[in-house]
Design a protein around this motif. Sequence first.
Motif, PDB file in Angstrom:
ATOM      1  N   ARG A 136      69.187 -11.806 -75.378  1.00 34.87           N
ATOM      2  CA  ARG A 136      67.735 -11.563 -75.334  1.00 34.87           C
ATOM      3  C   ARG A 136      67.096 -12.349 -74.196  1.00 34.87           C
ATOM      4  NH1 ARG A 136      64.658 -12.686 -80.762  1.00 34.87           N
ATOM      5  NH2 ARG A 136      66.060 -11.001 -81.399  1.00 34.87           N
ATOM      6  N   ARG A 137      67.552 -13.615 -73.996  1.00 38.08           N
ATOM      7  CA  ARG A 137      67.008 -14.417 -72.897  1.00 38.08           C
ATOM      8  C   ARG A 137      67.346 -13.808 -71.537  1.00 38.08           C
ATOM      9  NH1 ARG A 137      68.530 -20.543 -74.970  1.00 38.08           N
ATOM     10  NH2 ARG A 137      66.892 -20.717 -76.566  1.00 38.08           N
ATOM     11  N   LEU A 138      68.558 -13.287 -71.431  1.00 40.13           N
ATOM     12  CA  LEU A 138      68.936 -12.649 -70.177  1.00 40.13           C
ATOM     13  C   LEU A 138      68.064 -11.435 -69.886  1.00 40.13           C
ATOM     14  CD1 LEU A 138      72.840 -12.878 -70.317  1.00 40.13           C
ATOM     15  CD2 LEU A 138      71.300 -14.109 -68.772  1.00 40.13           C
ATOM     16  N   LYS A 139      67.829 -10.646 -70.918  1.00 39.50           N
ATOM     17  CA  LYS A 139      66.975  -9.467 -70.732  1.00 39.50           C
ATOM     18  C   LYS A 139      65.558  -9.880 -70.344  1.00 39.50           C
ATOM     19  CE  LYS A 139      69.361  -6.172 -73.740  1.00 39.50           C
ATOM     20  NZ  LYS A 139      69.247  -5.329 -74.950  1.00 39.50           N
ATOM     21  N   THR A 140      65.054 -10.928 -71.010  1.00 40.34           N
ATOM     22  CA  THR A 140      63.704 -11.398 -70.693  1.00 40.34           C
ATOM     23  C   THR A 140      63.620 -11.904 -69.261  1.00 40.34           C
ATOM     24  OG1 THR A 140      63.364 -12.032 -73.014  1.00 40.34           O
ATOM     25  CG2 THR A 140      61.880 -12.994 -71.364  1.00 40.34           C
ATOM     26  N   GLY A 141      64.653 -12.686 -68.844  1.00 39.90           N
ATOM     27  CA  GLY A 141      64.685 -13.196 -67.474  1.00 39.90           C
ATOM     28  C   GLY A 141      64.748 -12.069 -66.451  1.00 39.90           C
ATOM     29  N   ALA A 142      65.584 -11.077 -66.726  1.00 43.28           N
ATOM     30  CA  ALA A 142      65.705  -9.948 -65.809  1.00 43.28           C
ATOM     31  C   ALA A 142      64.395  -9.190 -65.702  1.00 43.28           C
ATOM     32  CB  ALA A 142      66.829  -9.022 -66.270  1.00 43.28           C
ATOM     33  N   LEU A 143      63.700  -9.034 -66.860  1.00 40.84           N
ATOM     34  CA  LEU A 143      62.414  -8.337 -66.850  1.00 40.84           C
ATOM     35  C   LEU A 143      61.377  -9.106 -66.035  1.00 40.84           C
ATOM     36  CD1 LEU A 143      60.614  -6.039 -67.862  1.00 40.84           C
ATOM     37  CD2 LEU A 143      60.155  -7.407 -69.916  1.00 40.84           C
ATOM     38  N   LEU A 144      61.365 -10.446 -66.172  1.00 41.25           N
ATOM     39  CA  LEU A 144      60.417 -11.264 -65.412  1.00 41.25           C
ATOM     40  C   LEU A 144      60.685 -11.162 -63.904  1.00 41.25           C
ATOM     41  CD1 LEU A 144      60.190 -14.477 -67.626  1.00 41.25           C
ATOM     42  CD2 LEU A 144      58.371 -12.812 -67.182  1.00 41.25           C
ATOM     43  N   LEU A 145      61.977 -11.194 -63.535  1.00 39.14           N
ATOM     44  CA  LEU A 145      62.314 -11.062 -62.118  1.00 39.14           C
ATOM     45  C   LEU A 145      61.888  -9.708 -61.566  1.00 39.14           C
ATOM     46  CD1 LEU A 145      65.863 -12.730 -61.964  1.00 39.14           C
ATOM     47  CD2 LEU A 145      63.735 -13.597 -60.981  1.00 39.14           C
ATOM     48  N   ALA A 146      62.100  -8.659 -62.357  1.00 42.28           N
ATOM     49  CA  ALA A 146      61.708  -7.321 -61.933  1.00 42.28           C
ATOM     50  C   ALA A 146      60.192  -7.233 -61.760  1.00 42.28           C
ATOM     51  CB  ALA A 146      62.205  -6.281 -62.935  1.00 42.28           C
TER      52      ALA A 146
END
Length: 360
Positions: free
Chosen positions: A4-14
Amino acid sequence: MTRRRLKTGALLLALLALGGFLVVAAGLVPIAASSGHWRITAWFLHFAMRRAVATRTLGDELPPRDEPWLVLKGAGHYEGACRPCHGRPEEPLPPVPHAMTPHPPRLGPELATKWEPEELFYVVKHGIKFTGMPGWPSQQRDDEVLAMVAFLLELPDLDAEGYRRLVHGDAAPAFVADPLPELARRHCARCHGLDGCGRESPAFPRLAGQSREYLGAALHAFADGRRHSGIMRPIAAGLSGDQRDELAGYYSDQRGCPPSDERSAAAIARGGQIAERGVPAQRVPACVDCHGPGRPRRNAAMPDLAGQYADYLVLQLELFKARQRGGSAYAHLMTPVASPLDAEQIRDLAAYYASLKPAP
């Protein structure tokens, strides 16, 4: 949880990337040179530049810079190509660089302490993006870049008079009313002299008495890049075709240069044998058939070498041997001639031709 943290981080970067794109697309990024850089931007760009240069020069070693004429050769080009941005000793920086972002630095006493010679070589040869610093106009001519580095390392110790002597010699040419000599004075005399005999230094070749055909072809080849030179190409390209031909005619009419320098009698004798007979075992033809002395019916588009500076001739043969010189329509004939010659044969040939008195 980790996924979930990885997905959140990827979304923030995007989202950040999308936001950055929208800012750029909306034209909100300030690009006006008049506005300067933010301090953090200037620091980051300068830091990135210094680190990039340091990394790309790791392990590099420059060839020896012990030829005394290297500094003179660099000085002549600095005055025309670098001074407008970087200034010269004991004079204020020209006004245009003050309006550039970033400002071109004055190349003062801190130059040698901030930069290693290998780093200066890299910057001069390749230039720096996001600044007004261009790459060297001819990437094949490391010898020219080395001459500029040799001069830059001397520049911090020069006062105004020392700089003037390096650039113009003991006596700068006076204004000449006749328009053609004035053209020569403006573009050529600083290095080659109004009489075409040069500066008594192999930094610059002698032009006096060369044929109109050879000089014209050389200037045209410099202008369109077929003959490689970061020093000569900007000068030749800035002249019209008619001006190049006029300058060729002017210098072909000049006479009177003495033999350029003296070498050992043994070297001259060995070089004379190569020039007259070639080196059959190495499939090297005689030089005199194309370059004299004598042979009045030889091709006028090929240079007369009598009285030319020995070190200049050595450099040209080395460039031909390395396939880095280029030239006009007949230049390709020299590569198979120069390639088999060893270093001693090249020096001997140069010594022989330098010892000759130019033909009247």
